[in-house]
Design a protein around this motif. Structure first.
Motif, PDB file in Angstrom:
ATOM      1  N   ALA A 112       0.462  -1.341  -0.299  1.00  0.00           N
ATOM      2  CA  ALA A 112      -0.474  -0.439  -0.056  1.00  0.00           C
ATOM      3  C   ALA A 112       1.155   1.349  -0.371  1.00  0.00           C
ATOM      4  O   ALA A 112       1.919   1.662   0.992  1.00  0.00           O
ATOM      5  CB  ALA A 112      -0.943   0.275   1.231  1.00  0.00           C
ATOM      6  N   SER A 113       0.902   2.341  -1.012  1.00  0.00           N
ATOM      7  CA  SER A 113       1.107   3.729  -0.719  1.00  0.00           C
ATOM      8  C   SER A 113       0.695   3.844   0.581  1.00  0.00           C
ATOM      9  O   SER A 113      -0.118   3.594   0.823  1.00  0.00           O
ATOM     10  CB  SER A 113       0.892   4.262  -2.113  1.00  0.00           C
ATOM     11  OG  SER A 113      -0.413   4.569  -2.283  1.00  0.00           O
ATOM     12  N   MET A 149      -1.142   6.747   0.800  1.00  0.00           N
ATOM     13  CA  MET A 149      -2.559   7.594   0.051  1.00  0.00           C
ATOM     14  C   MET A 149      -2.949   6.106   0.576  1.00  0.00           C
ATOM     15  O   MET A 149      -4.639   6.182   1.123  1.00  0.00           O
ATOM     16  CB  MET A 149      -2.961   7.870  -1.040  1.00  0.00           C
ATOM     17  CG  MET A 149      -4.019   8.535  -1.748  1.00  0.00           C
ATOM     18  SD  MET A 149      -3.524   9.631  -0.322  1.00  0.00           S
ATOM     19  CE  MET A 149      -5.432  10.952  -0.560  1.00  0.00           C
ATOM     20  N   LYS A 150      -2.551   5.040  -0.230  1.00  0.00           N
ATOM     21  CA  LYS A 150      -3.637   3.823   0.182  1.00  0.00           C
ATOM     22  C   LYS A 150      -4.166   3.101   1.331  1.00  0.00           C
ATOM     23  O   LYS A 150      -5.320   2.534   1.914  1.00  0.00           O
ATOM     24  CB  LYS A 150      -3.476   2.514  -1.140  1.00  0.00           C
ATOM     25  CG  LYS A 150      -3.621   2.343  -2.305  1.00  0.00           C
ATOM     26  CD  LYS A 150      -3.150   1.263  -2.937  1.00  0.00           C
ATOM     27  CE  LYS A 150      -3.722   1.438  -4.594  1.00  0.00           C
ATOM     28  NZ  LYS A 150      -2.943   0.579  -5.491  1.00  0.00           N
TER      29      LYS A 150
END
Lengths: 370, 275
Positions: free
Chosen positions: B176-177, B179-180
Motif C-alpha cells: 500500500a502507498s 494514500m492507499k
C-alpha cells in the motif's frame, strides 16, 4: 531472491545500533537472526523491509539496490510480533489485502457505480480465491468471515502467516512472530512455520531472542550482539563450535557450563575446581587464564571423597533430571543430566571427555582452539 | 448495599443535572406549541392545554425560517465537507511524519482554534470584501472552515496517534502507498473518531453567529442564529413565535445528539485525554 547487505550501519543520534553488518542470504534459506533485546536485530529486519533506512551501507534484493526504495516495491512479506492485522477487515479481507493493493483501483470502491467497472468482478474473485487458498494452507478456512478481534492469538498468528504467503512473494520477514503465544502453541506454530518453509521454499528471515526457535527452525543462525554479527552458521555449527563464550552461552538449554581455571590452579589442582579431563590430561590450549566450557550433556558426576562439588537441586524432566551441583569453595554451579538420586551428604567431582571441552580466553571471551 | 446506595445516589444526581439542563429547552418547545393565551395564565400550566402549531407555521413560512434552516444546514454541511478531508490529512501528517519543528506547528494549529473570533472580525471582513467573498455563501463556508479545520485537525491527530504503527508498516509491506494506507486502513480504523469529529464540526458551524454576522448581508443568505439575532430586535414578535424559532434552531442538534450519542461520547472522552 537473494538478499545482500554490505556494511550496513544504522545510528539513531549518537547511538550506533548496527555496526557495519554484511550478510548474504541465499534463496530458500531460513535465516534466524538471534540476539538479546537491543542488539539491533529488529532494526536490521526493518531495514531489509524498508521501514527504516540504513545510515550507511548497501542493501540489495535480487541484485537490485534497495536503498531508498519504498517497502511496497521490495516484494517482501512480513509477519509482525503483534500480527498487525487490519481490525476492520474480515479474515478473508485481511489475507487478500496484498492482492487488493496490487490490483484494486480506487474507483472500484465507489458506492453504487463502483460495481459497474468491468475489472472489479475479476479482481474481487481473484482476491476471494487467493484468500481461500492461503487460508487452507494454514487451516483457517472455517474462519474466513470473522473479524480479527473474534480470533484467538494462535488464529491471528495464522492469519498473519496466510497474508504473507498469499500472493507468491518469495521472501518473508518475521519479527518475533511467536512471542505472544503460550508455550504449547508456540511449539506447534514453530513446526507449522518450518513445514510451510519446507513446502513452499520461501526465503525466510526470522528475528527472535529465543534460542530454541533459532535452533529448531533455522537452516542458518546469525547470532547478533551489540550491533555486530557474533557468529553466523548452521544451528549445529554454532552449538558445537561456538567462536566465543557469548555464542556458547546463548545457544543450548540448559546453558553450557563455564568453569574458570587460572594457570596456577591447573598445576596445583587447588583453589579452583578440580578437573579430571579424560585420561589424556590437560590440553595445551588450556594454558593461561581460561574458561572451560562443557555442555551439560557431557558432564558426568562421580561420587568421591576428594571431590569438591555437592548436590544443589534437580529438575525432573521425565526419564531424566537436570541436576545442579555447587562448588564447595567458590560457589559456582555446574549442571548436567542425571537419572539416579543424588546424595546430599556426598561429594562429587566432574568427569568429561577431552573431546567435548571448549576453551575460551577469559579476558576476550574468544575461543582457543586445541 | 453500600455500593448500591451510592449507585442510586449518582443516578439521582444525574437525573437532577439532566432535568435542570433540559427544562429550559423543554419550556422553549412547550411555549412554541402553546396557545398564546396560556402563556400568561396564572397559575402557570406545566403542560400545554391544547396544541397550537401556528407559531411554528408562521416562523417557517412567513418569517422564512425554512430558508434560514436550509442556509444553516447547507453552510454547515459544506463546511464539514470542506474541513474534514483537510483535517484528516493534516492530522495524519502531524501524527506520523517527522516534520521539523512540528511541535510549534501543532501549537499553532491549536492557537488558531483558540483565538477568540471577535478579534478576527475586522480582518475577516476586509479579506472577504477584497476577495469578493463578502455576502456569499462560499465566503461564509470558508469563514466557518477557518475555525473548523484547526479543530478537526487537532482532534484527528489524537485519533491517528491511537492507531499502532505496526498496522501501517504492515500495509506498507503489503503493497500500500501512503494514500492507499490512509484510504483503506487508517480512515476505516479511525471511523468512529471521524464521525464524531464531523458531528462536532457540524455543530460548531451550526452554532456560528459571528461569521454569519460579519460575512453575510442579504436576507436570503441568513442562517438561523443570525436570523434570530435580527428578529429579536423586532418588538412585534410574540414570545411564542420567538420560542418557535428557537425550537427550529435547536431540534436538529438535539436529534444529532440522540442518534449519534455513542460517537459524541467517544469523541468527548478522547478529546479529554488527548487535549
Amino acid at each position: 531472491m537473494t538478499i545482500e547487505l554490505s556494511s550496513i550501519s544504522k545510528s539513531y543520534g549518537a547511538t550506533q545500533v548496527l555496526k557495519s553488518i554484511s550478510l548474504h542470504i541465499q534463496e530458500g534459506e531460513f535465516v534466524v537472526i538471534l540476539g538479546e533485546s537491543g542488539c539491533g536485530k529488529s532494526t536490521l529486519l526493518k531495514i531489509i523491509a524498508g521501514l527504516d533506512e540504513p545510515t550507511s551501507g548497501e542493501l540489495r534484493i535480487a541484485s537490485r539496490l534497495m536503498n531508498g526504495v519504498q517497502p511496497r516495491k521490495r516484494g517482501l512479506a512480513m509477519v509482525f510480533q503483534s500480527y498487525a492485522l487490519y481490525p476492520h477487515l474480515t479474515v478473508a479481507e485481511n489475507i487478500s489485502f496484498p492482492i487488493k493493493m496490487m490490483r484494486w483501483r480506487y474507483w472500484y470502491s465507489l458506492p453504487l457505480i463502483g460495481r459497474l467497472f468491468p475489472g472489479r468482478r475479476q479482481v474481487a474473485a481473484a482476491m476471494e480465491e487467493a484468500a481461500r487458498e492461503a487460508a487452507a494452507k494454514v487451516r483457517l478456512s472455517h474462519l474466513l468471515d470473522r473479524k480479527p478481534r473474534e480470533l484467538s492469538g494462535g488464529q491471528r498468528q495464522r492469519v498473519a502467516l496466510a497474508r504473507a504467503i498469499v500472493d507468491g512473494r518469495k521472501v518473508c520477514l518475521m519479527d518475533e512472530p511467536l512471542s505472544n503465544l503460550d508455550a504449547q502453541l508456540r511449539a506447534s506454530t514453530r513446526r507449522e512455520i518450518s513445514d510451510l518453509h519446507g513446502e513452499f521454499g520461501h526465503t525466510i528471515v526470522y528475528v527472535t531472542h529465543d534460542q530454541v526457535e533459532a535452533m529448531t527452525m533455522g537452516t542458518r543462525v546469525i547470532l547478533m550482539r551489540d550491533g555486530r554479527i557474533e557468529q553466523d552458521g548452521t544451528p549445529a555449527e554454532i552449538y558445537e563450535n561456538p567462536k566465543t563464550v557469548y555464542a556458547a552461552e546463548f545457544l543450548g538449554s540448559p546453558r553450557i557450563n563455564l568453569i574458570r581455571v587460572e594457570q596456577s590452579s591447573w598445576a596445583a589442582h587447588s583453589g579452583g575446581p578440580t578437573l579430571h579431563i579424560g585420561a589424556d590430561g590437560i590440553s595445551p590450549a588450556a594454558q593461561g587464564d581460561r574458561l572451560v566450557g562443557i555442555r551439560p550433556d557431557h558432564v558426568e558426576f562421580v561420587p568421591a571423597d576428594e571431590g569438591d562439588y555437592v548436590f544443589l537441586s534437580a529438575e525432573y524432566l521425565g526419564g531424566k533430571s537436570i541436576v545442579s551441583l555447587k562448588h564447595l569453595t567458590d560457589g559456582s554451579v555446574v549442571q548436567g543430566y542425571g537419572a539416579e538420586a543424588f546424595d546430599r551428604t556426598r561429594r562429587y567431582f566432574l568427569r568429561f571427555s577431552r573431546d567435548h571441552v571448549l576453551y575460551f580466553d577469559h579476558a576476550s571471551g574468544r575461543r582457543i582452539y586445541e | 448495599m453500600g455500593t448500591n446506595s451510592r449507585f442510586s445516589l449518582s443516578v439521582a444526581l444525574a437525573w437532577v443535572v439532566g432535568v435542570a439542563l433540559f427544562i429550559p429547552i423543554l419550556w422553549m418547545m412547550m411555549t412554541a406549541i402553546r396557545p398564546e393565551h396560556e402563556l400568561y395564565q396564572i397559575p402557570l400550566k406545566l403542560l400545554p392545554g391544547a396544541l397550537d402549531w401556528s407559531n411554528l407555521e408562521t416562523a417557517w413560512t412567513e418569517k422564512s425560517f425554512g430558508q434560514y434552516f436550509y442556509n444553516s444546514t447547507l453552510n454547515s454541511t459544506l463546511s464539514v465537507m470542506f474541513s474534514m478531508p483537510i483535517g484528516i490529512i493534516t492530522g495524519y501528517a502531524f501524527s506520523r511524519f517527522e516534520i521539523r519543528h512540528s511541535k510549534y506547528y501543532r501549537a499553532y494549529v491549536l492557537f488558531a482554534y483558540m483565538v477568540p473570533i471577535i478579534i478576527l472580525v475586522v480582518p475577516f471582513y476586509l479579506v472577504a470584501v477584497q476577495l469578493n467573498l463578502y455576502n456569499t455563501r462560499l465566503g461564509h463556508v470558508l469563514g466557518l472552515s477557518t475555525y473548523a479545520i484547526p479543530f478537526a485537525t487537532w482532534v484527528m491527530i489524537g485519533y491517528f496517534e491511537q492507531i499502532p504503527r505496526e498496522v501501517e508498516h504492515s500495509a506498507a509491506v503489503d503493497g500500500a502507498s501512503r494514500m492507499k494506507t490512509l484510504i483503506y486502513i487508517l480512515i476505516p480504523m479511525a471511523r468512529t473518531g471521524i464521525i464524531a469529529t464531523a458531528l462536532l464540526t457540524f455543530i460548531l458551524a451550526w452554532d456560528d453567529y459571528i461569521f454569519a454576522l460579519i460575512l453575510l448581508d442579504s436576507e436570503h443568505l441568513r442562517t438561523l442564529p443570525l436570523a434570530i439575532g435580527y428578529l429579536s430586535a423586532d418588538y412585534e414578535l410574540t414570545d411564542g413565535l420567538m420560542m418557535a424559532m428557537g425550537t427550529i434552531t435547536t431540534l436538529p442538534i438535539l436529534f444529532l445528539f440522540v442518534f449519534f450519542q455513542k460517537y459524541f461520547v467517544g469523541g468527548m472522552t478522547s478529546g479529554a485525554v488527548k487535549g
